[in-house]
Motif scaffolding. Structure first.
Motif: not given
Ligand SMILES: [Fe+2]
Ligand SMILES: [Fe+2]
Lengths: 325, 97
Positions: A47-65, A67-72
């Motif tokens: 449960r714990q490692i799985g949740q940790h792994a999912h967090s890393e993967i889902v955590g890409q979404l707010p930052e991936g948002n 990437i195409t609009r980075a200022p430089t």
């Protein structure tokens, strides 16, 4: 943390074996996948490692948002590298969980149907570029607080994954802080963006450590198994103590009127986050829960033909090779 | 539950660093075939110049000693302390040895 509210699973094993297992843990032994372990230890870790792994993967979404609009172009390349690291973190952790007898597909299915969770923090939106600064500084900063001690966790594959991850995290936090510094030295409008990002991210970041110790009943067994190394409040305090002076350096104000240095305890006093909000987010009612799972579901569905196609190709090639021999 | 046969096989990844060291196990990953396993290993395990050579082996092909055998398997070396150079007392006068 990336793994919040992990309930220790009950264990019904032979008391003698349990005592011998505990003695190994107390002696600082690492437990390896093929060795005997209590069922509760195994299940809690999945449960714990799985949740940790999912967090890393889902955590890409707010930052991936962003990437195409980075200022430089440079900021874009940096953010891309950071998000790619998070994909790697997810993969290290999925592999660690798989050694416990769960498959990658099973974990993905459990994420998609809600049986497994990911950290509450990733259910908040990233509205401006300054959020990329705040996420790196605060969210990766909070993750580091938790992951550094987990390098000493009792389960060998988890500990080794943490060692790799920790080597990569400080780049993440620094690039975030660097964005904040730039914004704070910029125009009035840019500095306001940075302040706004801090205002929105502060309490959700404190929530990452999970409920207050007085309401967190799950810790005792996990701590004696060395799956959890510190209490939620210990880590939260450490995080605030580290972060408050950094905010001051930036010239930003942490959105907490009660925040004050307490000489006697040698740490800051601070307000707890709104725990009702936290539980709402965990229940699936945060601002982005639906969007996040939809994005994962879409990636899973859209990738199906690739997974199947490449496997079919590999099997065909293996058969040809065999026929030629 | 998913069809387990559909899941890409698991590969163990070994990487040799810059300085003439042996390949070292760094982790595992899923890939449909060897070629892809190497490409994925490049992305997952060498993002910071960790190595100059990658080996991948499908996990099912790895033989492993059994953890329950720990005692009996390694016992024979326990009693052979003379295998360590410190077993022998060489006088200082002899010089470096
Ligand atoms: Fe990470
Ligand atoms: Fe990170």
């Amino acid at each position: 943390m990336y793994a919040q509210m992990i309930k220790s699973e009950a264990t019904l094993d032979d008391p003698e074996k349990l005592a011998a297992f505990q003695a190994r843990i107390d002696a600082g032994d690492k437990i390896e996948p093929k060795e005997w372990m209590p069922e509760g230890y195994r299940k809690t870790l999945i449960r714990q490692i799985g949740q940790h792994a999912h967090s890393e993967i889902v955590g890409q979404l707010p930052e991936g948002n962003w990437i195409t609009r980075a200022p430089t172009l440079e900021r874009k390349a940096i953010l891309l590298a950071k998000v790619q690291d998070e994909a790697g973190h997810g993969l290290y952790l999925y592999c660690a969980a798989e050694t416990l007898g769960v498959t990658r597909d099973e974990m993905t299915e459990m994420l998609l149907d809600g049986r497994m969770k990911y950290s509450s923090i990733f259910n908040y939106p990233t509205l401006t570029w300054a959020d990329m600064g705040a996420v790196g500084w605060l969210v990766d900063g909070a993750a580091i607080m938790n992951q550094v001690p987990l390098q000493r966790t009792s389960f060998g594959p988890y500990s080794r994954a943490m060692v790799r991850i920790c080597k990569e995290e400080s780049f993440h936090q620094r690039q975030g802080f660097d964005i904040m510094m730039k914004m704070c030295k910029g125009t009035e409008a840019q500095k306001n963006m940075a302040q706004d990002a801090l205002n929105r991210m502060w309490f959700p970041s404190l929530m990452m450590f999970g409920p207050s110790d007085k309401d967190s009943t799950h810790s005792v067994q996990s701590m004696s198994w060395k799956i959890k190394m510190n209490t939620n409040d210990e880590l939260r305090q450490k995080f605030v103590d580290q972060t408050a002076p950094q905010a001051e350096y930036l010239g930003l104000k942490i959105p907490d009127e009660t925040l004050a240095w307490n000489e006697e305890k040698g740490g800051y006093d601070f307000a707890e986050p709104d725990w009702d909000e936290f539980f709402e987010v965990l229940q699936g009612n945060g601002p982005c829960n639906v969007e996040r799972i939809e994005a994962r579901q879409k990636a899973w569905d859209d990738g199906a033909w690739v997974r199947e196609g490449l496997m079919a190709h590999a099997e065909k090639r293996a058969a040809l090779k065999e026929a030629a021999q | 539950m998913s069809d387990l046969k559909k899941e890409w096989p698991l590969w163990e990844v070994f990487i040799r660093g810059q300085h003439g060291m042996s390949h070292r196990h760094v982790g595992s990953l899923h890939a449909s075939d060897e070629e892809m396993a190497i490409l994925n290993a490049r992305d997952v395990y060498t993002r910071r110049n960790e190595g100059v050579s990658i080996w991948v082996v499908e996990a099912k092909h790895i033989g492993a000693s059994s953890p329950d055998q720990k005692g009996p398997l390694y016992e024979p070396s326990n009693s052979k302390v003379y295998r360590h150079p410190t077993f022998f007392d060489i006088p200082d006068d002899v010089g470096a040895m």
